[in-house]
Design an enzyme around this catalytic site. Structure first.
Site, PDB file in Angstrom:
ATOM      1  N   CYS A  51       0.950  -1.202  -0.172  1.00  0.00           N
ATOM      2  CA  CYS A  51       0.184  -0.030  -0.114  1.00  0.00           C
ATOM      3  C   CYS A  51       0.897   1.456   0.240  1.00  0.00           C
ATOM      4  O   CYS A  51       0.266   2.337  -0.371  1.00  0.00           O
ATOM      5  CB  CYS A  51      -1.136  -0.197   1.284  1.00  0.00           C
ATOM      6  SG  CYS A  51      -0.185  -0.164   2.869  1.00  0.00           S
ATOM      7  N   HIS A 100      18.938   0.866  -1.448  1.00  0.00           N
ATOM      8  CA  HIS A 100      17.414   1.108  -1.414  1.00  0.00           C
ATOM      9  C   HIS A 100      16.593  -0.122  -0.699  1.00  0.00           C
ATOM     10  O   HIS A 100      15.826  -0.077   0.145  1.00  0.00           O
ATOM     11  CB  HIS A 100      16.899   1.921  -2.616  1.00  0.00           C
ATOM     12  CG  HIS A 100      15.529   2.181  -2.367  1.00  0.00           C
ATOM     13  ND1 HIS A 100      14.815   3.152  -1.935  1.00  0.00           N
ATOM     14  CD2 HIS A 100      14.350   1.397  -2.828  1.00  0.00           C
ATOM     15  CE1 HIS A 100      13.633   3.112  -1.828  1.00  0.00           C
ATOM     16  NE2 HIS A 100      13.086   1.943  -2.415  1.00  0.00           N
TER      17      HIS A 100
END
Length: 425
Positions: A51, A100
């Site tokens: 989400c 990342h």
């Protein structure tokens, strides 16, 4: 063959509003088709979609081709023009992309630092790519290492230990009041999302029985079924108060659902057993005067916000330690990726030297035929040592060059000097 570049194109809550993230969300069913399209015949691909983020990880011999492929897919998903979506996207390559995904797996890129859910989502993305056979050597290495980083951060730091959401703070406070929630009974007012989350958190800490009261009895029953509890309308609340230990209130009602008078009546039959009220409704469900009643503890959303604030501050100091782990792992990935240049060149050089040695021994077979087995072993050993000693320093130097990012130059030079791979061409 061209060196495989690692390319990441994606967006997250840092860049994209929820409306755009919804459009870019990739369900488990769509994930497989998307990674297969992205990988094609010449690339590797993993898609991570939650989400809070959608990120496409690719490895390809041509960085620009990989980027274009990822941009096209995200543009199609969003149903927007590329110029509209471009500002929300980031592109990272090689070591920066590895750093990342390691931060993501460690929970350092989340809205709430250290949340645990993301590690399972990273694992799910990797497993989906494995099933679709779109993860090759680079992405296997990257995602296995990302999962290790996530586990290291959770075992070596305390980043995930304090409650960082309203619902987990409610459960933690209840646990503090009672010492343990084993065998306790909870009464849930309301059957919405917050009630659900708070109930999940309380049950995970050992709560025994659940009673759900709601204006719509049907919705109450639906929630109660999930937790093996009982359900009724709001009129049953006062009777239930006699046995409840924890009351969680989160209805969408306008006025108070529970008055101080009702609680006072219930407390008389409880013979002084304490009761803990968590009011996470806005506007509030429980009359604040309940807090004045002997044996009653009432907390509202603002009290819980303070608990969350304290714990998020604690998480930030742990996050500094977690960042050090992540940086260390990213260095290791970089060294591994750079060594991909020189390892094939080293292997080819050794194979060439070994084949020359074997050819020369075979040529001399006529003159060596009279040797005893132990003399023959001595000749084998001697020639192998010459090869090893000659190649030892060039091998060490090439590995050092790889770590310093000169690996490609060295590998090319060695291939050129020794004519490696020319016979294949």
């Amino acid at each position: 063959e061209p060196l495989m570049r690692l390319v990441l194109v994606g967006t997250s809550h840092h860049r994209a509003p929820v409306e755009l993230r919804e459009q870019l969300f990739v369900s488990a069913a769509e994930n497989r088709e998307l990674v297969e399209r992205l990988a094609g015949a010449d690339a590797e691909a993993v898609v991570l979609s939650t989400c809070n983020r959608t990120e496409l990880y690719l490895t390809h011999g041509d960085q620009e081709a990989a980027q274009a492929r990822a941009f096209a897919e995200l543009t199609a998903l969003a149903g927007l023009a590329e110029s509209e979506i471009a500002p929300a996207l980031y592109t990272l390559t090689d070591e920066a992309a590895a750093l990342h995904v390691f931060r993501v797996a460690a929970g350092l890129d989340s809205l709430i630092p250290g949340e645990a859910q993301i590690l399972g989502q990273v694992r799910g993305a990797y497993e989906a790519a494995r099933e679709a056979s779109t993860a090759g050597p680079v992405l296997h290495r990257l995602f296995r290492q990302a999962l290790r980083v996530g586990r290291r951060v959770r075992t070596e730091t305390a980043i995930g230990e304090n409650p960082a959401s309203i619902s987990s703070a409610a459960a933690e406070l209840a646990e503090r009041v009672f010492g343990t929630l084993e065998g306790r009974r909870i009464l849930v007012l309301g059957a919405g999302k917050m009630s659900d989350l708070a109930t999940v958190n309380l049950i995970s800490r050992g709560v025994d029985s659940v009673f759900v009261a709601n204006r719509s009895v049907e919705r109450a029953e639906r929630l109660a079924r999930r937790f093996g509890g009982r359900a009724a309308g709001l009129d049953a609340v006062e009777a239930e108060l006699e046995n409840a230990d924890v009351v969680v209130a989160s209805t969408s009602a306008r006025g108070y659902v529970l008055s101080a008078e009702q609680v006072e009546r219930a407390m008389r039959t409880r013979k002084g057993r304490p009761i803990f009220f968590v009011d996470i409704a806005v506007p509030r469900d429980i009359d604040p005067a309940v807090n004045e009643i002997e044996g009653c503890y009432l907390y509202d959303v603002d009290d819980l916000e303070r608990v969350v604030e304290e714990s998020v501050a604690g998480r930030r100091t742990e996050a500094v330690r977690a960042e050090a782990i992540v940086a260390d792992e990213a260095d290791r990935f970089r060294d591994w990726q750079l060594s991909l240049d020189v390892v094939p060149a080293i292997a080819s050089l050794r194979a060439l030297a070994e084949s020359i040695r074997e050819d020369e021994l075979a040529r001399a077979e006529g003159r060596l035929g009279s040797l005893s087995p132990s003399q023959r072993r001595a000749v084998e050993s001697l020639t192998a040592q010459i090869v090893n000693k000659l190649l030892h320093l060039p091998t060490v130097r090439m590995k050092e060059a790889a770590a310093a990012a000169d690996g490609v130059l060295y590998a090319d030079t060695v291939r050129h000097l020794f004519g490696l791979g020319e016979e294949e061409r």
